[in-house]
Scaffold this motif. Structure first.
Motif, PDB file in Angstrom:
ATOM      1  N   THR A 264       9.925 110.087 -14.992  1.00 54.40           N
ATOM      2  CA  THR A 264      11.350 110.250 -14.701  1.00 54.40           C
ATOM      3  C   THR A 264      12.184 109.194 -15.421  1.00 54.40           C
ATOM      4  OG1 THR A 264      10.952 109.000 -12.687  1.00 54.40           O
ATOM      5  CG2 THR A 264      11.030 111.401 -12.484  1.00 54.40           C
ATOM      6  N   GLY A 265      11.801 108.920 -16.694  1.00 54.51           N
ATOM      7  CA  GLY A 265      12.593 108.010 -17.517  1.00 54.51           C
ATOM      8  C   GLY A 265      13.776 108.749 -18.118  1.00 54.51           C
ATOM      9  N   ALA A 266      14.127 108.408 -19.351  1.00 55.00           N
ATOM     10  CA  ALA A 266      15.353 108.943 -19.956  1.00 55.00           C
ATOM     11  C   ALA A 266      15.346 110.473 -20.023  1.00 55.00           C
ATOM     12  CB  ALA A 266      15.519 108.348 -21.352  1.00 55.00           C
ATOM     13  N   ILE A 267      14.328 111.051 -20.662  1.00 56.34           N
ATOM     14  CA  ILE A 267      14.385 112.510 -20.868  1.00 56.34           C
ATOM     15  C   ILE A 267      13.983 113.257 -19.602  1.00 56.34           C
ATOM     16  CG2 ILE A 267      12.060 112.907 -21.848  1.00 56.34           C
ATOM     17  CD1 ILE A 267      14.615 114.399 -23.874  1.00 56.34           C
ATOM     18  N   GLY A 268      13.069 112.688 -18.781  1.00 57.57           N
ATOM     19  CA  GLY A 268      12.685 113.334 -17.521  1.00 57.57           C
ATOM     20  C   GLY A 268      13.890 113.458 -16.594  1.00 57.57           C
ATOM     21  N   ARG A 269      14.659 112.398 -16.501  1.00 61.44           N
ATOM     22  CA  ARG A 269      15.870 112.410 -15.669  1.00 61.44           C
ATOM     23  C   ARG A 269      16.859 113.449 -16.200  1.00 61.44           C
ATOM     24  NH1 ARG A 269      19.982 109.355 -12.777  1.00 61.44           N
ATOM     25  NH2 ARG A 269      18.428 108.006 -11.845  1.00 61.44           N
TER      26      ARG A 269
ATOM     27  N   SER B 189       7.370 112.394  -9.936  1.00 60.44           N
ATOM     28  CA  SER B 189       6.351 111.349  -9.922  1.00 60.44           C
ATOM     29  C   SER B 189       6.535 110.456 -11.147  1.00 60.44           C
ATOM     30  CB  SER B 189       4.953 111.979  -9.941  1.00 60.44           C
ATOM     31  OG  SER B 189       3.980 110.965  -9.890  1.00 60.44           O
ATOM     32  N   ASP B 190       6.311 109.171 -10.961  1.00 59.04           N
ATOM     33  CA  ASP B 190       6.393 108.226 -12.074  1.00 59.04           C
ATOM     34  C   ASP B 190       5.573 107.005 -11.674  1.00 59.04           C
ATOM     35  OD1 ASP B 190       8.748 107.728 -14.525  1.00 59.04           O
ATOM     36  OD2 ASP B 190       7.516 106.032 -13.884  1.00 59.04           O
ATOM     37  N   VAL B 191       4.902 106.376 -12.650  1.00 58.90           N
ATOM     38  CA  VAL B 191       4.162 105.151 -12.309  1.00 58.90           C
ATOM     39  C   VAL B 191       5.126 104.094 -11.785  1.00 58.90           C
ATOM     40  CG1 VAL B 191       2.056 105.284 -13.694  1.00 58.90           C
ATOM     41  CG2 VAL B 191       4.161 104.515 -14.760  1.00 58.90           C
TER      42      VAL B 191
ATOM     43  N   SER C 124       6.439 111.962 -19.326  1.00 57.79           N
ATOM     44  CA  SER C 124       6.000 110.563 -19.264  1.00 57.79           C
ATOM     45  C   SER C 124       5.743 110.074 -20.690  1.00 57.79           C
ATOM     46  CB  SER C 124       4.741 110.473 -18.402  1.00 57.79           C
ATOM     47  OG  SER C 124       3.812 111.475 -18.795  1.00 57.79           O
ATOM     48  N   TRP C 125       5.217 108.849 -20.833  1.00 60.62           N
ATOM     49  CA  TRP C 125       4.934 108.322 -22.171  1.00 60.62           C
ATOM     50  C   TRP C 125       3.901 109.197 -22.866  1.00 60.62           C
ATOM     51  CZ3 TRP C 125       4.467 102.899 -19.586  1.00 60.62           C
ATOM     52  CH2 TRP C 125       5.756 102.390 -19.394  1.00 60.62           C
ATOM     53  N   GLY C 126       4.012 109.267 -24.190  1.00 60.78           N
ATOM     54  CA  GLY C 126       3.174 110.170 -24.982  1.00 60.78           C
ATOM     55  C   GLY C 126       1.694 110.064 -24.690  1.00 60.78           C
TER      56      GLY C 126
ATOM     57  N   PHE D 225       9.532 121.041 -28.703  1.00 63.94           N
ATOM     58  CA  PHE D 225      10.136 121.021 -30.042  1.00 63.94           C
ATOM     59  C   PHE D 225      11.456 121.794 -29.958  1.00 63.94           C
ATOM     60  CE2 PHE D 225       5.591 120.570 -31.664  1.00 63.94           C
ATOM     61  CZ  PHE D 225       5.743 119.233 -32.009  1.00 63.94           C
ATOM     62  N   MET D 226      12.507 121.092 -29.557  1.00 66.32           N
ATOM     63  CA  MET D 226      13.752 121.789 -29.205  1.00 66.32           C
ATOM     64  C   MET D 226      14.554 122.292 -30.386  1.00 66.32           C
ATOM     65  SD  MET D 226      14.194 118.571 -29.708  1.00 66.32           S
ATOM     66  CE  MET D 226      15.305 117.499 -30.573  1.00 66.32           C
ATOM     67  N   ARG D 227      14.223 121.807 -31.608  1.00 66.60           N
ATOM     68  CA  ARG D 227      15.039 122.261 -32.746  1.00 66.60           C
ATOM     69  C   ARG D 227      14.963 123.768 -32.941  1.00 66.60           C
ATOM     70  NH1 ARG D 227      14.879 118.120 -37.797  1.00 66.60           N
ATOM     71  NH2 ARG D 227      15.250 116.225 -36.601  1.00 66.60           N
TER      72      ARG D 227
HETATM   73  N1  LIG Z   1      12.196 116.231 -27.726  1.00 64.69           N
HETATM   74  C1  LIG Z   1      12.923 115.153 -27.889  1.00 64.69           C
HETATM   75  O1  LIG Z   1      13.880 115.119 -28.622  1.00 64.69           O
HETATM   76  C2  LIG Z   1      12.577 113.924 -27.087  1.00 64.69           C
HETATM   77  C3  LIG Z   1      13.575 113.011 -26.808  1.00 64.69           C
HETATM   78  C4  LIG Z   1      13.253 111.884 -26.054  1.00 64.69           C
HETATM   79  C5  LIG Z   1      11.962 111.676 -25.622  1.00 64.69           C
HETATM   80  N2  LIG Z   1      11.001 112.575 -25.948  1.00 64.69           N
HETATM   81  C6  LIG Z   1       9.618 112.350 -25.503  1.00 64.69           C
HETATM   82  O2  LIG Z   1       9.594 112.308 -24.082  1.00 64.69           O
HETATM   83  C7  LIG Z   1       8.649 111.349 -23.622  1.00 64.69           C
HETATM   84  C8  LIG Z   1       9.366 110.342 -22.715  1.00 64.69           C
HETATM   85  O3  LIG Z   1      10.373 109.695 -23.463  1.00 64.69           O
HETATM   86  P1  LIG Z   1      11.540 108.859 -22.735  1.00 64.69           P
HETATM   87  O4  LIG Z   1      12.500 108.498 -23.806  1.00 64.69           O
HETATM   88  O5  LIG Z   1      12.030 109.584 -21.537  1.00 64.69           O
HETATM   89  O6  LIG Z   1      10.724 107.547 -22.292  1.00 64.69           O
HETATM   90  P2  LIG Z   1      11.028 106.594 -21.056  1.00 64.69           P
HETATM   91  O7  LIG Z   1      10.247 105.339 -21.309  1.00 64.69           O
HETATM   92  O8  LIG Z   1      12.497 106.475 -20.831  1.00 64.69           O
HETATM   93  O9  LIG Z   1      10.419 107.364 -19.800  1.00 64.69           O
HETATM   94  C9  LIG Z   1       9.041 107.601 -19.651  1.00 64.69           C
HETATM   95  C10 LIG Z   1       8.708 107.490 -18.174  1.00 64.69           C
HETATM   96  O10 LIG Z   1       7.320 107.801 -18.004  1.00 64.69           O
HETATM   97  C11 LIG Z   1       6.809 106.935 -16.994  1.00 64.69           C
HETATM   98  N3  LIG Z   1       5.364 106.893 -17.096  1.00 64.69           N
HETATM   99  C12 LIG Z   1       4.609 106.192 -17.975  1.00 64.69           C
HETATM  100  N4  LIG Z   1       3.307 106.424 -17.766  1.00 64.69           N
HETATM  101  C13 LIG Z   1       3.227 107.301 -16.730  1.00 64.69           C
HETATM  102  C14 LIG Z   1       2.157 107.943 -16.066  1.00 64.69           C
HETATM  103  N5  LIG Z   1       0.877 107.728 -16.416  1.00 64.69           N
HETATM  104  N6  LIG Z   1       2.464 108.803 -15.078  1.00 64.69           N
HETATM  105  C15 LIG Z   1       3.737 109.046 -14.715  1.00 64.69           C
HETATM  106  N7  LIG Z   1       4.792 108.454 -15.316  1.00 64.69           N
HETATM  107  C16 LIG Z   1       4.537 107.613 -16.314  1.00 64.69           C
HETATM  108  C17 LIG Z   1       7.502 105.603 -17.242  1.00 64.69           C
HETATM  109  O11 LIG Z   1       7.458 104.766 -16.106  1.00 64.69           O
HETATM  110  C18 LIG Z   1       8.915 106.077 -17.588  1.00 64.69           C
HETATM  111  O12 LIG Z   1       9.739 106.158 -16.445  1.00 64.69           O
HETATM  112  C19 LIG Z   1       8.036 110.722 -24.883  1.00 64.69           C
HETATM  113  O13 LIG Z   1       6.830 111.364 -25.180  1.00 64.69           O
HETATM  114  C20 LIG Z   1       9.068 111.018 -25.971  1.00 64.69           C
HETATM  115  O14 LIG Z   1       8.497 111.128 -27.266  1.00 64.69           O
HETATM  116  C21 LIG Z   1      11.288 113.700 -26.642  1.00 64.69           C
END
Ligand SMILES: NC(=O)c1ccc[n+]([C@@H]2O[C@H](COP(=O)([O-])OP(=O)(O)OC[C@H]3O[C@@H](n4cnc5c(N)ncnc54)[C@H](O)[C@@H]3O)[C@@H](O)[C@H]2O)c1
Length: 336
Positions: free
Chosen positions: A10-15, A34-36, A74-76, A125-127
């Protein structure tokens, strides 16, 4: 039917995806988070999804009978484990890029989905959902004749010091790698990378800009400039040269101004603004398919091919301009 969705990460893109599901799109509702970093999941519950339950682990969320479909944001490095768990549970799963951080990991997902026998995974892959790329694809498919060349650029104003040379492929070019296969209906056979002199704004561990040259099975040559310290803006360019004509990706809508003796358009500076509408369309597509218990859009196979191609491009970064072969396995019929 309202699809009950759980979000892992629930980081940037999850939110942001949770916001669009609960406040912008139709047919779905966030019921689980869910988020760590539990505080992050709690904050999203409070701000966006007050009825959702916060789970201690992604695995518990996936297993819950209250959850119909899963978003992995979540993280890649954690994507693979959650996508595999969603497939094992038979639940549709939207996974942000990358599908997995290794080609082997992406292959395990493909194998699991093929064994399941039905599509369950959509990769972010949103493009492919961007109105400009959709219009460009129509022109490439039906107006300009067979494609011969593609000239493209992916430019960011700046990147932090932690951004190192391979990230230009894994984090930045990955979107072009996917979208050109889709645009040209073709596959890659080789990659080369050329480095002009580095820009003065680059960092110690980053060679910037770089030019990636991809050759396709049909003989189309694609050259993409990746320039992540270009300073002036976030700028995505794409021009396809065909047998009969040339088609260009439209510029994002911008007010044209006559001001101070200049004719001018603003250029975006934040990548989030460039494809904001396409995120809505891709997730609505996911919801429609999830309601039928399946997935559409970019596949696990597309995620796997992107991983193989990224690896070849990173190898090519150290190959002094030589071509690195891209050998793809046979595509399973599930993805035809
Ligand atoms: N399609 C796009 O244009 C696009 C844009 C942004 C991000 N992304 C992808 O989305 C993913 C997240 O990016 P973001 O910018 O939101 O990162 P972020 O760091 O803001 O958020 C990731 C969240 O995942 C959580 N996390 C880490 N490990 C975890 C686990 N094992 N279980 C549950 N939660 C966990 C972190 O605590 C964090 O809150 C990345 O893979 C990124 O490449 C894609």
């Amino acid at each position: 039917m309202t699809v009950r969705i759980g979000v892992i990460g629930t980081g940037a893109i999850g939110r942001d995806h949770a916001r669009r599901i609960n406040h912008v799109l139709g047919g779905a509702k966030i019921v689980a988070l869910s988020d760590v970093n539990k505080a992050s999941a709690e904050a999203v519950r409070q701000d966006i999804a007050p009825d959702a339950k916060v789970y201690d682990t992604g695995e518990e969320l996936i297993a819950s009978s209250d959850v119909d479909a899963v978003l992995v944001t979540s993280w890649g490095a954690t994507h693979e484990q959650y996508v595999l768990a969603a497939i094992a549970a038979g639940k549709p799963c939207f996974c942000e890029k990358p599908l997995a951080t290794t080609a082997d990991g992406a292959k395990r997902i493909v194998d699991a989905e093929v064994s399941h026998g039905k599509r369950l995974v959509q990769v972010g892959f949103m493009r492919r959902y961007d109105a400009g790329y959709v219009a460009l694809k129509q022109a490439v498919d039906s107006k300009i004749g067979a494609p011969i060349m593609v000239h493209a650029a992916h430019r960011n104003p700046t990147v932090p010091e932690q951004y190192v040379t391979p990230m230009a492929i894994h984090d930045t070019l990955i979107h072009e790698i996917d979208v050109f296969r889709w645009l040209l209906n073709d596959d890659y056979v080789s990659a080369r990378v050329l480095f002009p002199r580095s820009s003065a704004r680059s960092h110690a561990k980053l060679k910037d800009p770089q030019i990636v040259i991809l050759e396709t099975a049909k003989g189309t040559i694609i050259n993409v400039e990746v320039f992540v310290n270009c300073h002036y803006g976030y700028d995505i360019q794409c021009e396809v040269v065909g047998e009969d004509g040339i088609a260009r990706l439209p510029e994002p809508m911008a007010i044209q101004m006559r001001l101070g003796a200049k004719l001018q358009n603003e250029i975006l500076t934040d990548w989030k603004d460039r494809f904001i509408a396409s995120y809505d369309v891709e997730l609505q597509d996911f919801i429609h398919a999830a309601a039928k218990g399946t997935a559409s859009g970019p596949t696990s196979w597309d995620g796997y091919v992107a991983a193989i191609t990224s690896d070849a491009c990173v190898t090519a970064q150290d190959s002094e301009g030589d071509a690195v072969a891209i050998n793809l396995p046979t595509r399973p019929s599930l993805y035809n």
